[in-house]
Design an enzyme around this catalytic site. Structure first.
Site, PDB file in Angstrom:
ATOM      1  N   ASN A  10       5.440  -0.926  11.593  1.00  0.00           N
ATOM      2  CA  ASN A  10       5.171  -2.564  10.412  1.00  0.00           C
ATOM      3  C   ASN A  10       4.642  -2.666   9.451  1.00  0.00           C
ATOM      4  OD1 ASN A  10       3.510  -4.611   9.760  1.00  0.00           O
ATOM      5  ND2 ASN A  10       2.005  -4.191  11.187  1.00  0.00           N
ATOM      6  N   TRP A  11       5.571  -2.994   8.972  1.00  0.00           N
ATOM      7  CA  TRP A  11       5.993  -3.224   7.060  1.00  0.00           C
ATOM      8  C   TRP A  11       5.223  -4.050   6.728  1.00  0.00           C
ATOM      9  CZ3 TRP A  11      11.630  -2.679   4.573  1.00  0.00           C
ATOM     10  CH2 TRP A  11      12.204  -1.435   5.442  1.00  0.00           C
ATOM     11  N   LYS A  12       3.973  -4.641   7.065  1.00  0.00           N
ATOM     12  CA  LYS A  12       3.352  -5.768   6.441  1.00  0.00           C
ATOM     13  C   LYS A  12       3.607  -6.421   5.498  1.00  0.00           C
ATOM     14  CE  LYS A  12      -0.227  -2.281   8.711  1.00  0.00           C
ATOM     15  NZ  LYS A  12      -1.380  -1.821   8.231  1.00  0.00           N
ATOM     16  N   HIS A  93      -3.213  -8.762  15.080  1.00  0.00           N
ATOM     17  CA  HIS A  93      -3.241  -7.636  14.138  1.00  0.00           C
ATOM     18  C   HIS A  93      -4.166  -7.980  13.461  1.00  0.00           C
ATOM     19  CE1 HIS A  93      -2.961  -4.404  11.569  1.00  0.00           C
ATOM     20  NE2 HIS A  93      -2.099  -3.770  12.100  1.00  0.00           N
ATOM     21  N   GLU A  95      -5.459  -7.324  10.621  1.00  0.00           N
ATOM     22  CA  GLU A  95      -4.882  -8.640   9.688  1.00  0.00           C
ATOM     23  C   GLU A  95      -5.196  -9.841   9.387  1.00  0.00           C
ATOM     24  OE1 GLU A  95      -2.142  -5.716   7.860  1.00  0.00           O
ATOM     25  OE2 GLU A  95      -3.805  -3.410   7.777  1.00  0.00           O
ATOM     26  N   GLU A 163      -5.161  -0.361  18.053  1.00  0.00           N
ATOM     27  CA  GLU A 163      -5.608   0.346  16.861  1.00  0.00           C
ATOM     28  C   GLU A 163      -6.911   0.088  15.903  1.00  0.00           C
ATOM     29  OE1 GLU A 163      -1.026   0.086  14.608  1.00  0.00           O
ATOM     30  OE2 GLU A 163      -2.759  -2.129  14.023  1.00  0.00           O
ATOM     31  N   GLY A 169      -4.665   2.757   7.676  1.00  0.00           N
ATOM     32  CA  GLY A 169      -4.767   3.081   6.394  1.00  0.00           C
ATOM     33  C   GLY A 169      -5.393   3.766   5.140  1.00  0.00           C
ATOM     34  N   SER A 209      -3.533   5.412  11.080  1.00  0.00           N
ATOM     35  CA  SER A 209      -2.890   7.015  10.532  1.00  0.00           C
ATOM     36  C   SER A 209      -2.173   7.720  11.212  1.00  0.00           C
ATOM     37  CB  SER A 209      -3.999   7.148  10.011  1.00  0.00           C
ATOM     38  OG  SER A 209      -4.966   6.590   8.751  1.00  0.00           O
ATOM     39  N   GLY A 230       2.351   1.672  10.913  1.00  0.00           N
ATOM     40  CA  GLY A 230       2.187   1.417   8.948  1.00  0.00           C
ATOM     41  C   GLY A 230       2.921   1.659   8.404  1.00  0.00           C
TER      42      GLY A 230
HETATM   43  P1  13P Z   1      -1.115   2.620   9.010  1.00  0.00           P
HETATM   44  O1  13P Z   1      -0.414   3.607   9.957  1.00  0.00           O
HETATM   45  O2  13P Z   1      -0.882   2.327   7.545  1.00  0.00           O
HETATM   46  O3  13P Z   1      -2.072   3.121   9.492  1.00  0.00           O
HETATM   47  O4  13P Z   1      -1.383   0.915   9.346  1.00  0.00           O
HETATM   48  C1  13P Z   1      -1.518   1.287  11.292  1.00  0.00           C
HETATM   49  C2  13P Z   1      -0.987  -0.683  11.446  1.00  0.00           C
HETATM   50  O5  13P Z   1      -1.469  -0.930  11.104  1.00  0.00           O
HETATM   51  C3  13P Z   1      -0.047  -0.472  12.419  1.00  0.00           C
HETATM   52  O6  13P Z   1       0.521  -2.099  12.088  1.00  0.00           O
END
Ligand code: 13P
Length: 247
Positions: A10-12, A93, A95, A163, A169, A209, A230
């Site tokens: 997931n590149w966000k 998600h 976020e 998640e 993150g 993570s 991520g």
């Molecule tokens: P990280 O792998 O950067 O912790 O992000 C996880 C995430 O939110 C994937 O959707």
């Protein structure tokens, strides 16, 4: 149960055209590991070009609207992201649940809209640190699952990602026991909701993570069928070993 491992980046809100080289390098690694299903959910602006340049991985979007069209400035429908090259989409998600105030009912509606457009769906769940510390993580996540699970959910188009918000993150992950427990609880709730056959076929991803050092141990857990990644998915150097761990 013969569930094929699924590893999705997931590149966000990261990635301009200059970063597509990373997607192509990841694609080249995935070509060597056909045992695992690999995809990248990238910014909508890159879907079409990325789709044209990859062979082994799928390209996905990170969200879609629940309506087919209409007066929703700035939003993209499921059919739009599909036409641009997405075959999968992430919904719910944390976020988006947080930043965009999306409810579980919104998430269920988005999943249904995605399904109707012919997209496969990753539906995300996860608790805050406060909820984890209060001992109610499982109760909270199962409540989110029951409120977000779309009608007609089935393993051929839907996967679930757990998640924990506090692991995203942060470099901090739950213990293997905590991951195993909550994934087992999700599987159990899916059995109740969908029956054993569907529940046992549905892939449950862990996210938060995930990195080259911890992926192998996480993916070896019985009810973990892959990962949603991520930060480590932005570069082939860090995502490659995670693909290898899944394969
Ligand atoms: P990280 O792998 O950067 O912790 O992000 C996880 C995430 O939110 C994937 O959707």
């Amino acid at each position: 149960m013969g569930r094929r491992k699924l590893v999705v980046g997931n590149w966000k809100m990261n990635g301009l055209r200059a970063q597509l080289g990373a997607a192509y390098a990841i694609d080249a690694i995935a070509t060597q590991h056909p045992d695992a299903e690999v995809g990248l959910c990238i910014p909508a602006t890159l879907l079409s070009e990325a789709k044209a340049g990859v062979k082994a991985i799928f390209i996905g979007a990170q969200d879609c609207h629940m309506n087919e069209n209409g007066a929703h400035t700035g939003c993209l429908s499921a059919a739009m992201v599909k036409e641009a090259g997405a075959s999968w989409v992430i919904v719910g998600h944390s976020e988006r649940r947080g930043d965009q105030h999306e409810s579980s009912a919104d998430v269920a509606a988005k999943a249904l809209a995605a399904r109707a457009a012919g997209l496969k769906v990753i539906l995300c769940l996860g608790e805050s640190l406060e909820t984890r510390d209060s001992g109610k993580a499982s109760e909270f996540v199962l409540g989110q699952l029951s409120d977000s699970l779309p009608d007609g959910a089935s393993a051929d188009w839907l996967s679930i990602a757990y998640e924990p918000i506090w692991a995203i993150g942060t470099g901090r992950i739950p213990t293997m026991e905590q991951i195993a427990e909550i994934h087992g609880d999700i599987r159990g709730a899916l059995r109740q909701a969908l029956g054993a056959e569907q529940a046992d076929a549905m892939r449950l991803l862990y996210g938060g993570s995930v990195n080259a050092a911890n992926a192998r141990e996480i993916f070896a857990l019985e009810d973990v069928d892959g990962g949603l990644v991520g930060g480590a998915s932005l570069k082939a150097d860090s995502f490659g070993p995670i693909i290898e761990a899944a394969a």
